[in-house]
Motif scaffolding. Structure first.
Motif, PDB file in Angstrom:
ATOM      1  N   TRP A  18     -55.928  66.224 -88.315  1.00 34.02           N
ATOM      2  CA  TRP A  18     -54.603  66.469 -87.760  1.00 34.02           C
ATOM      3  C   TRP A  18     -54.043  67.663 -88.500  1.00 34.02           C
ATOM      4  CZ3 TRP A  18     -49.928  66.835 -90.198  1.00 34.02           C
ATOM      5  CH2 TRP A  18     -48.814  66.931 -89.365  1.00 34.02           C
ATOM      6  N   SER A  19     -53.497  68.606 -87.761  1.00 38.41           N
ATOM      7  CA  SER A  19     -52.944  69.765 -88.441  1.00 38.41           C
ATOM      8  C   SER A  19     -51.898  70.454 -87.581  1.00 38.41           C
ATOM      9  CB  SER A  19     -54.041  70.761 -88.800  1.00 38.41           C
ATOM     10  OG  SER A  19     -54.613  71.306 -87.632  1.00 38.41           O
ATOM     11  N   ASP A  20     -50.996  71.107 -88.254  1.00 39.21           N
ATOM     12  CA  ASP A  20     -49.986  71.964 -87.638  1.00 39.21           C
ATOM     13  C   ASP A  20     -50.082  73.321 -88.303  1.00 39.21           C
ATOM     14  OD1 ASP A  20     -48.904  69.974 -86.085  1.00 39.21           O
ATOM     15  OD2 ASP A  20     -47.060  69.773 -87.234  1.00 39.21           O
ATOM     16  N   CYS A  21     -49.546  74.314 -87.630  1.00 41.74           N
ATOM     17  CA  CYS A  21     -49.350  75.609 -88.259  1.00 41.74           C
ATOM     18  C   CYS A  21     -47.878  75.961 -88.129  1.00 41.74           C
ATOM     19  CB  CYS A  21     -50.200  76.689 -87.602  1.00 41.74           C
ATOM     20  SG  CYS A  21     -51.902  76.686 -88.172  1.00 41.74           S
ATOM     21  N   VAL A  22     -47.363  76.598 -89.130  1.00 46.10           N
ATOM     22  CA  VAL A  22     -45.973  77.032 -89.143  1.00 46.10           C
ATOM     23  C   VAL A  22     -45.964  78.553 -89.182  1.00 46.10           C
ATOM     24  CG1 VAL A  22     -43.798  76.976 -90.412  1.00 46.10           C
ATOM     25  CG2 VAL A  22     -45.284  74.952 -90.404  1.00 46.10           C
ATOM     26  N   LEU A  23     -45.255  79.152 -88.238  1.00 44.21           N
ATOM     27  CA  LEU A  23     -45.036  80.599 -88.233  1.00 44.21           C
ATOM     28  C   LEU A  23     -43.635  80.842 -88.776  1.00 44.21           C
ATOM     29  CD1 LEU A  23     -46.461  81.702 -84.802  1.00 44.21           C
ATOM     30  CD2 LEU A  23     -47.104  82.659 -87.009  1.00 44.21           C
ATOM     31  N   ASP A  24     -43.515  81.772 -89.702  1.00 40.86           N
ATOM     32  CA  ASP A  24     -42.208  82.045 -90.292  1.00 40.86           C
ATOM     33  C   ASP A  24     -42.075  83.539 -90.540  1.00 40.86           C
ATOM     34  OD1 ASP A  24     -39.701  81.463 -91.491  1.00 40.86           O
ATOM     35  OD2 ASP A  24     -40.624  81.554 -93.467  1.00 40.86           O
ATOM     36  N   ASP A  25     -40.903  84.069 -90.248  1.00 41.27           N
ATOM     37  CA  ASP A  25     -40.620  85.437 -90.666  1.00 41.27           C
ATOM     38  C   ASP A  25     -39.590  85.341 -91.774  1.00 41.27           C
ATOM     39  OD1 ASP A  25     -38.507  84.740 -88.831  1.00 41.27           O
ATOM     40  OD2 ASP A  25     -37.955  86.845 -88.774  1.00 41.27           O
ATOM     41  N   THR A  26     -39.818  86.091 -92.802  1.00 37.58           N
ATOM     42  CA  THR A  26     -38.940  86.012 -93.963  1.00 37.58           C
ATOM     43  C   THR A  26     -38.672  87.403 -94.515  1.00 37.58           C
ATOM     44  OG1 THR A  26     -38.582  84.854 -96.058  1.00 37.58           O
ATOM     45  CG2 THR A  26     -40.787  85.677 -95.671  1.00 37.58           C
ATOM     46  N   SER A  27     -37.571  87.534 -95.205  1.00 36.13           N
ATOM     47  CA  SER A  27     -37.172  88.810 -95.811  1.00 36.13           C
ATOM     48  C   SER A  27     -37.372  88.736 -97.312  1.00 36.13           C
ATOM     49  CB  SER A  27     -35.690  89.084 -95.533  1.00 36.13           C
ATOM     50  OG  SER A  27     -35.448  89.099 -94.160  1.00 36.13           O
ATOM     51  N   TRP A  28     -37.909  89.803 -97.873  1.00 37.48           N
ATOM     52  CA  TRP A  28     -38.055  89.927 -99.315  1.00 37.48           C
ATOM     53  C   TRP A  28     -37.243  91.129 -99.759  1.00 37.48           C
ATOM     54  CZ3 TRP A  28     -44.089  89.574 -99.159  1.00 37.48           C
ATOM     55  CH2 TRP A  28     -44.465  88.252 -98.958  1.00 37.48           C
ATOM     56  N   GLN A  29     -36.225  90.891-100.573  1.00 32.95           N
ATOM     57  CA  GLN A  29     -35.411  91.995-101.056  1.00 32.95           C
ATOM     58  C   GLN A  29     -36.195  92.815-102.072  1.00 32.95           C
ATOM     59  OE1 GLN A  29     -31.588  90.910-102.673  1.00 32.95           O
ATOM     60  NE2 GLN A  29     -30.906  93.016-102.706  1.00 32.95           N
TER      61      GLN A  29
END
Length: 103
Positions: A18-29
């Motif tokens: 069983w598995s999921d994937c998470v897509l995330d966009d993030t900002s790095w200062q």
């Protein structure tokens, strides 16, 4: 963690877990004004424009473990974040990672 990652995503490893994937966009200062990928970006977490970079991450999870499996740097004038996410998912599929769900 690295040993777990290597076993889990080794070529030929069954992906019946069983598995999921998470897509995330993030900002790095970032504070360097002349560095590759650094530009003025909107950071939603602080609700203002800042100097930094934005990345799109693909993270695999089984509900307990969270393993980053891909990252793409977003650049102004380049591919959109959606196109970068699509690239990450295609790459994951070619490596045998077929999640039940992508969040």
């Amino acid at each position: 963690l690295l040993a777990y990652h290597s076993r889990l995503f080794a070529p030929g490893c069954p992906t019946t877990l069983w598995s999921d994937c998470v897509l995330d966009d993030t900002s790095w200062q970032r504070w360097a004004k002349k560095a590759e990928g650094v530009s003025l970006i909107w950071c939603g977490s602080v609700s203002k424009v800042l100097l930094g970079m934005q990345v799109v991450l693909l993270i695999w999870t089984d509900g307990n473990w969270k393993v980053p499996i891909g990252i793409r740097l977003w650049r102004k004038g380049g591919l959109s974040k959606v196109e970068l996410a699509k690239e990450l998912l295609i790459e994951a599929a070619t490596r045998g990672i077929k999640p039940n769900y992508v969040r």
